[in-house]
Design a protein around this motif. Structure first.
Motif, short mmCIF file in Angstrom:
data_model
loop_
_atom_site.label_atom_id
_atom_site.label_comp_id
_atom_site.label_asym_id
_atom_site.label_seq_id
_atom_site.Cartn_x
_atom_site.Cartn_y
_atom_site.Cartn_z
N SER A 243 15.48 36.93 21.74
CA SER A 243 16.44 37.08 20.64
C SER A 243 17.84 37.46 21.12
N ASN A 244 17.93 38.00 22.32
CA ASN A 244 19.22 38.42 22.89
C ASN A 244 19.95 39.41 21.98
N GLN B 147 20.71 43.59 20.76
CA GLN B 147 21.25 44.72 21.52
C GLN B 147 20.20 45.31 22.45
N VAL B 148 18.94 45.39 21.97
CA VAL B 148 17.89 45.97 22.81
C VAL B 148 17.65 45.10 24.04
N ASP B 149 17.67 43.77 23.86
CA ASP B 149 17.48 42.87 25.01
C ASP B 149 18.63 43.00 26.00
N ARG B 150 19.86 43.13 25.48
CA ARG B 150 21.00 43.27 26.39
C ARG B 150 20.93 44.60 27.15
N VAL B 151 20.54 45.66 26.44
CA VAL B 151 20.37 46.95 27.12
C VAL B 151 19.25 46.86 28.16
N SER B 152 18.18 46.15 27.82
CA SER B 152 17.06 45.99 28.76
C SER B 152 17.52 45.27 30.02
N ARG B 153 18.33 44.22 29.86
CA ARG B 153 18.83 43.51 31.04
C ARG B 153 19.68 44.43 31.91
#
Length: 456
Positions: free
Chosen positions: A208-209, A211-217
């Motif tokens: 889904s990209n 905020q959580v995915d961006r923080v995870s990256r």
């Protein structure tokens, strides 16, 4: 239960609730405006209709025959079947002459009156017009039933829409919060594994990209960096233990031999050799501490501008005799123009000295070492080139690791920290170090930031 409460307390669900409350507030205000506007337009149509029908009573009064007006009012009031109007004719003293028995309006013009005379009419509210005609007073009004029904239907539609939107918003908020909560739980589990020492654990990244995915990256990138640092630290600790063990053992053996030998001259010689080993050990500690201090700080307040060519010339004059003792040649290669470096001059001198020492140590007698300063794409550069054995292309990145020696069996003089210190100083100055083939030998190019970009 804890899972549900965690989801309901999540930011996604709370945001959905707040958005829903804001929507309902705006929706209610909009509903009031719409219903009021619709009712106003409907009443305007009723007024127009009443005004047109009132003309019949005016025309009857204009004939001068009051009986005709009375008959018209009575016939209208006696109409069979459901009707949605009321009509009444009053004497000047208020006595009812004809029509419906409704309360006589106190004033002329438009008014809203109530009457329960018509059982077939669901509403008792009428919008009526009252005028004096031929010395008597006539009141004619039409029911507000359709206005009330329309308003009620509109309110029911708005309420139904609010319920549908509210349920949908809460459902979306719940499932959104559920997805975020699940991701955060997985993040917590992964970080707990990292805290327990699993340096290979990484945060899951969805498609889904959000905020959580961006923080995870970003956190995965930091974990990769941390894992690399831990690996480097482990290798450094092992290398330190290995490199310190040799001089310590040699110093210990030399001290034992000095204690056991009766010859004073031999004892003094052994003690001197032990002292050299201890000094070498102390030098390793000093270099490690210096690298650590340089890497731990990013302070550039003491940086100043200086000439790269002057730095090369001064360093050459200082170290030319040292290189000549190794039967090698240290020269300055001519380059057009000059370059200005922004940095700590003493650190850059140390960088250049380490590169010269490294080139001399691994080059045979008769080797030629060239120093130069110039510009490369407007960037100031320092270059140290030799015609020694060089370094294989696939192993050039290894030499910057602390205590890394490509041939430890043959290299007993070096500690493997010289180029690590060069890399630390370059990083502190936001410079890059590049190793190239000098055909034969090795060329080291240190490229510094442009002076203007550094604040000059």
């Amino acid at each position: 239960m804890h899972r549900v409460s965690s989801i309901l307390a999540g930011a996604g669900f709370r945001s959905a609730v707040l958005s829903l409350l804001l929507f309902l507030a705006v929706f209610f205000i909009a509903g009031v405006v719409i219903v009021s506007q619709t009712s106003s337009e409907a009443e305007s149509e009723i007024r127009a209709l009443v005004s047109n029908e009132f003309e019949l009573f005016r025309e009857a009064a204009d004939t001068g025959d009051m009986d005709q007006l009375r008959q018209l009012v009575d016939s209208s009031a006696a109409a069979a079947g459901p009707r949605f109007f009321v009509v009444a004719l009053y004497r000047p003293d208020g006595t009812l002459l004809a029509g419906d028995d409704i309360p006589r309006p106190e004033k002329l013009g438009w008014s809203t009156i109530s009457s329960g005379i018509n059982a077939t009419t669901p509403s008792e509210q009428y919008l009526a017009l009252t005028e004096d005609i031929g010395g008597n007073r006539v009141t004619f009004g039409r029911t507000l039933f359709f206005v009330e029904v329309g308003s009620a239907a509109l309110w029911r539609a708005l309420m139904l829409a609010s319920i549908v939107v509210g349920v949908g918003a809460l459902a979306i908020g719940y499932f959104t919060s559920h997805g975020v909560s699940a991701k955060l739980d997985r993040m917590a589990d992964t970080l707990e594994r990292v805290a327990r020492g699993d340096s290979r654990a990484r945060l899951p990244v969805g498609r889904s990209n959000d905020q959580v995915d961006r923080v995870s990256r970003q956190m995965n990138a930091h974990l990769d960096r941390l894992s690399d640092l831990l690996g480097t630290m482990r290798n450094t600790v092992i290398s330190i233990a290995h490199d310190l063990k040799s001089p310590l053992n040699r110093a210990y053996i030399l001290l034992q031999e000095a204690e056991e030998t009766p010859d004073e001259i031999e004892r003094a010689k052994l003690l001197e050799e032990a002292q050299l080993e201890i000094e070498r050990l102390n030098g390793i500690f000093d270099t490690v501490l210096r690298i650590s201090r340089i890497e731990a700080s990013d302070d550039q307040s003491g940086f100043a501008a200086f000439s790269a060519r002057e730095l090369v010339s001064e360093t050459l004059q200082t170290f030319e005799p040292v290189v000549e003792e190794a039967k090698q040649q240290l020269v300055e290669a001519p380059t057009p123009g000059d370059a200005t470096i922004i940095g700590d001059r003493r650190m850059v001198v140390q960088l250049l000295v380490n590169l010269i020492t490294n080139a001399s140590r691994y080059s045979p007698p008769g080797a030629r070492i060239e120093l130069s300063a110039g510009l490369e794409d407007s960037h100031p550069v320092l270059v140290v080139a030799d015609n020694g054995p060089g370094i294989p292309a696939d192993r050039r990145t290894e030499v910057f690791e602390p205590f890394r020696r490509l041939n430890p069996e043959r290299d007993e003089k070096g500690s493997g920290l010289g180029l690590a210190l060069v890399q630390a100083i370059a990083t502190r100055h936001r410079a890059t170090v590049r190793l190239e083939d000098n055909q034969p030998g090795l060329k080291v190019i240190v490229r510094f930031p442009i002076a203007k970009a550094a604040g000059v």
